[in-house]
Design an enzyme around this catalytic site. Structure first.
Site, PDB file in Angstrom:
ATOM      1  N   HIS A  25     -27.684   6.827  40.158  1.00 34.14           N
ATOM      2  CA  HIS A  25     -26.477   7.177  39.414  1.00 34.14           C
ATOM      3  C   HIS A  25     -26.220   8.665  39.528  1.00 34.14           C
ATOM      4  O   HIS A  25     -27.163   9.455  39.513  1.00 34.14           O
ATOM      5  CB  HIS A  25     -26.599   6.784  37.937  1.00 34.14           C
ATOM      6  CG  HIS A  25     -25.269   6.624  37.294  1.00 34.14           C
ATOM      7  ND1 HIS A  25     -24.574   7.699  36.802  1.00 34.14           N
ATOM      8  CD2 HIS A  25     -24.499   5.527  37.122  1.00 34.14           C
ATOM      9  CE1 HIS A  25     -23.425   7.254  36.334  1.00 34.14           C
ATOM     10  NE2 HIS A  25     -23.340   5.955  36.510  1.00 34.14           N
ATOM     11  N   ASP A  30     -24.632  -2.027  37.204  1.00 31.35           N
ATOM     12  CA  ASP A  30     -24.295  -3.119  38.106  1.00 31.35           C
ATOM     13  C   ASP A  30     -25.480  -4.018  38.448  1.00 31.35           C
ATOM     14  O   ASP A  30     -25.290  -5.151  38.889  1.00 31.35           O
ATOM     15  CB  ASP A  30     -23.708  -2.562  39.414  1.00 31.35           C
ATOM     16  CG  ASP A  30     -22.352  -1.947  39.178  1.00 31.35           C
ATOM     17  OD1 ASP A  30     -21.487  -2.646  38.656  1.00 31.35           O
ATOM     18  OD2 ASP A  30     -22.182  -0.752  39.472  1.00 31.35           O
TER      19      ASP A  30
HETATM   20  N1  COA Z   1     -30.793   3.304  47.350  1.00 33.92           N
HETATM   21  C1  COA Z   1     -31.508   4.116  48.146  1.00 33.92           C
HETATM   22  N2  COA Z   1     -31.433   5.449  48.099  1.00 33.92           N
HETATM   23  C2  COA Z   1     -30.595   5.984  47.205  1.00 33.92           C
HETATM   24  C3  COA Z   1     -29.823   5.202  46.339  1.00 33.92           C
HETATM   25  C4  COA Z   1     -29.945   3.812  46.443  1.00 33.92           C
HETATM   26  N3  COA Z   1     -29.234   3.027  45.647  1.00 33.92           N
HETATM   27  N4  COA Z   1     -29.095   6.002  45.546  1.00 33.92           N
HETATM   28  C5  COA Z   1     -29.391   7.246  45.908  1.00 33.92           C
HETATM   29  N5  COA Z   1     -30.293   7.237  46.895  1.00 33.92           N
HETATM   30  C6  COA Z   1     -30.873   8.408  47.558  1.00 33.92           C
HETATM   31  C7  COA Z   1     -29.885   8.926  48.605  1.00 33.92           C
HETATM   32  O1  COA Z   1     -30.085   8.339  49.843  1.00 33.92           O
HETATM   33  C8  COA Z   1     -30.191  10.406  48.584  1.00 33.92           C
HETATM   34  O2  COA Z   1     -31.374  10.620  49.308  1.00 33.92           O
HETATM   35  P1  COA Z   1     -31.507  11.891  50.263  1.00 33.92           P
HETATM   36  O3  COA Z   1     -31.404  13.075  49.350  1.00 33.92           O
HETATM   37  O4  COA Z   1     -32.850  11.708  50.879  1.00 33.92           O
HETATM   38  O5  COA Z   1     -30.373  11.814  51.226  1.00 33.92           O
HETATM   39  C9  COA Z   1     -30.510  10.682  47.115  1.00 33.92           C
HETATM   40  O6  COA Z   1     -30.989   9.442  46.584  1.00 33.92           O
HETATM   41  C10 COA Z   1     -29.304  11.154  46.330  1.00 33.92           C
HETATM   42  O7  COA Z   1     -28.277  10.158  46.446  1.00 33.92           O
HETATM   43  P2  COA Z   1     -26.734  10.439  46.572  1.00 33.92           P
HETATM   44  O8  COA Z   1     -26.085   9.284  47.283  1.00 33.92           O
HETATM   45  O9  COA Z   1     -26.490  11.809  47.128  1.00 33.92           O
HETATM   46  O10 COA Z   1     -26.331  10.439  45.047  1.00 33.92           O
HETATM   47  P3  COA Z   1     -24.856  10.408  44.502  1.00 33.92           P
HETATM   48  O11 COA Z   1     -24.913  10.993  43.150  1.00 33.92           O
HETATM   49  O12 COA Z   1     -23.893  10.981  45.475  1.00 33.92           O
HETATM   50  O13 COA Z   1     -24.531   8.842  44.444  1.00 33.92           O
HETATM   51  C11 COA Z   1     -24.527   6.612  43.767  1.00 33.92           C
HETATM   52  C12 COA Z   1     -24.693   8.064  43.312  1.00 33.92           C
HETATM   53  C13 COA Z   1     -24.447   5.733  42.519  1.00 33.92           C
HETATM   54  C14 COA Z   1     -23.224   6.455  44.558  1.00 33.92           C
HETATM   55  C15 COA Z   1     -25.741   6.211  44.631  1.00 33.92           C
HETATM   56  O14 COA Z   1     -26.917   6.252  43.844  1.00 33.92           O
HETATM   57  C16 COA Z   1     -25.566   4.840  45.265  1.00 33.92           C
HETATM   58  O15 COA Z   1     -24.959   4.739  46.345  1.00 33.92           O
HETATM   59  N6  COA Z   1     -26.083   3.749  44.625  1.00 33.92           N
HETATM   60  C17 COA Z   1     -25.884   2.423  45.131  1.00 33.92           C
HETATM   61  C18 COA Z   1     -24.484   1.922  44.784  1.00 33.92           C
HETATM   62  C19 COA Z   1     -24.348   1.584  43.324  1.00 33.92           C
HETATM   63  O16 COA Z   1     -25.189   0.932  42.727  1.00 33.92           O
HETATM   64  N7  COA Z   1     -23.215   2.021  42.751  1.00 33.92           N
HETATM   65  C20 COA Z   1     -22.906   1.747  41.359  1.00 33.92           C
HETATM   66  C21 COA Z   1     -22.975   3.002  40.558  1.00 33.92           C
HETATM   67  S1  COA Z   1     -22.818   2.649  38.828  1.00 33.92           S
END
Ligand code: COA
Length: 371
Positions: free
Chosen positions: A257, A308
């Site tokens: 998140h 979710d």
């Molecule tokens: N699975 C695997 N790795 C994940 C992850 C996941 N669900 N969520 C974050 N990470 C990792 C990223 O790959 C990144 O790693 P890195 O630094 O080695 O590249 C790190 O954690 C930071 O993630 P990031 O995508 O930059 O965080 P964000 O704040 O931009 O994104 C979300 C937040 C929610 C979009 C992200 O956690 C995600 O894509 N989750 C899955 C989709 C989801 O469940 N969305 C509903 C949100 S309520």
């Protein structure tokens, strides 16, 4: 200029609708845990829109207004029947139907607070009718007329399935709706606020927000969680499935998140619901698999489940088709979008950030015949 990718940590507005402070989510100051346990969705919407919990009389009046608004204009329903229902995602259908509702509302551009509140009630009611109708029409079934004496959650299940829901199912949907109703400046709410800050109309704001919610990094994640659980198939496959997914550097849906790093306070409610409902259906494997993934992701990646994750097995246990999970999210979040839209209109300033230019330097224009 400093660039902050994804606007992480940027405070873009003030708001009194909801807050996330030290991992605690409140709507208008009320802890989400209390609302999830004790409030109806209608009470929660009233709280979000009017800033206070309703009295019994106020709630009865509000419910009366809401249930008088379920009917969707026949023009919109006729258009919906023409959509390629079996070839599109329901979120695309819902987005287009909400946009077309604006075509048949003569008050669409009336910016008075009274008109906007009336449109909000109408939109909230009609969104549930649209989701249920979409689902029934694509299955070749008749549309079910609403039952005005039912709750919003109960009536939705009735319009979807054609029979009145049992108490447990109605309560489960009600709680899920309360938990999803608002969430500060999430991507779809920000989209709605950006849109209406140009003083565009409320239908445009909600249509834009539905488009943002549709994406798998936001509301679309719940459907993808169920896809993942179905692919895993059995509890004993969980560990190897996750290992492969992480080796391929895939995002595991339902985890992580932007704001919560120590856990999403909504997830525990959905986890309990998942346990209860899978126990009733006898398909406990969905809960057990989810629990296993939760444990593995927490230990291996330090990533915790978000709203979710467990909602997928909750909705599945209620017999809801997987591609309707995100439209149900929209049916709830529309209440938050509208609270924010009303707040934006009330104290508006155009939202227009800057971009740091990283394209080619100054170029000499060469006429087309000389290129
Ligand atoms: N699975 C695997 N790795 C994940 C992850 C996941 N669900 N969520 C974050 N990470 C990792 C990223 O790959 C990144 O790693 P890195 O630094 O080695 O590249 C790190 O954690 C930071 O993630 P990031 O995508 O930059 O965080 P964000 O704040 O931009 O994104 C979300 C937040 C929610 C979009 C992200 O956690 C995600 O894509 N989750 C899955 C989709 C989801 O469940 N969305 C509903 C949100 S309520």
């Amino acid at each position: 200029m400093t660039t902050t990718k994804g606007l992480e940590g940027i405070v873009a507005t003030t708001s009194s609708v909801s807050s996330i402070i030290d991992g605690v989510l409140t709507y208008r100051g009320y802890n989400i845990d209390d609302l999830a346990e004790h409030a109806s969705f209608e009470e929660t919407v009233y709280l979000l829109w009017y800033g206070k919990l309703p009295t019994e009389k106020e709630l009865a009046e509000f419910k009366g207004k809401l249930s008088s608004q379920y009917a969707v204009p026949s023009e919109v329903m006729d258009m919906l029947k023409q959509y390629p229902l079996n070839d599109i995602h329901p979120m695309a259908g819902v987005r287009t139907a909400v946009s077309s509702l604006g075509l048949y509302d003569e008050k669409a551009d009336d910016m008075s607070e009274e008109a906007n509140l009336n449109k909000s009630i109408s939109l909230l009611a009609k969104l549930s009718t649209i989701v249920a109708a979409f689902s029934r029409l694509r299955d070749g079934k008749e549309i079910i007329e609403p039952k005005e004496n039912l709750s919003y959650a109960g009536n939705f299940l009735y319009m979807l399935n054609g029979n009145e829901p049992d108490e447990i199912s109605e309560k489960a949907i009600n709680k899920a709706l309360v938990l999803h109703a608002d969430h500060e400046l999430n991507a779809s709410t920000f989209t709605a606020r950006v849109c209406v800050a140009t003083l565009s109309d409320l239908y445009s704001g909600v249509t834009a927000a539905i488009g943002a919610l549709k994406g798998p990094l936001h509301g679309g994640a719940n459907e993808r969680v169920m896809k993942m659980l179905s692919e895993i198939g059995e509890v004993e496959n969980t560990e190897s499935y996750l290992k492969d997914a992480l080796e391929r550097k895939e995002k595991v849906m339902g985890f992580g998140h932007r704001v919560y790093k120590d856990g999403d306070p909504r997830a525990k409610h959905l986890r309990e619901m998942s346990k209860q409902l899978t126990g009733i259906t006898g398909e406990t494997k969905w809960y057990e698999m989810s629990l296993k993934l939760d444990e593995l992701m927490t230990n291996q990646k330090g990533l915790l489940p978000n709203v979710d994750f467990y909602s997928a097995s909750v909705y599945h246990s209620l017999g809801i088709k997987h591609d309707l999970f995100t439209p149900i999210f929209a049916m709830s979040r529309v209440s938050g979008w509208l609270a924010h839209i009303l707040e934006q209109y009330d104290n508006n300033r155009l939202i227009r950030p800057r971009a740091e230019y990283i394209g080619p330097p100054k170029q000499e224009f060469i006429p087309i015949e000389k290129r």
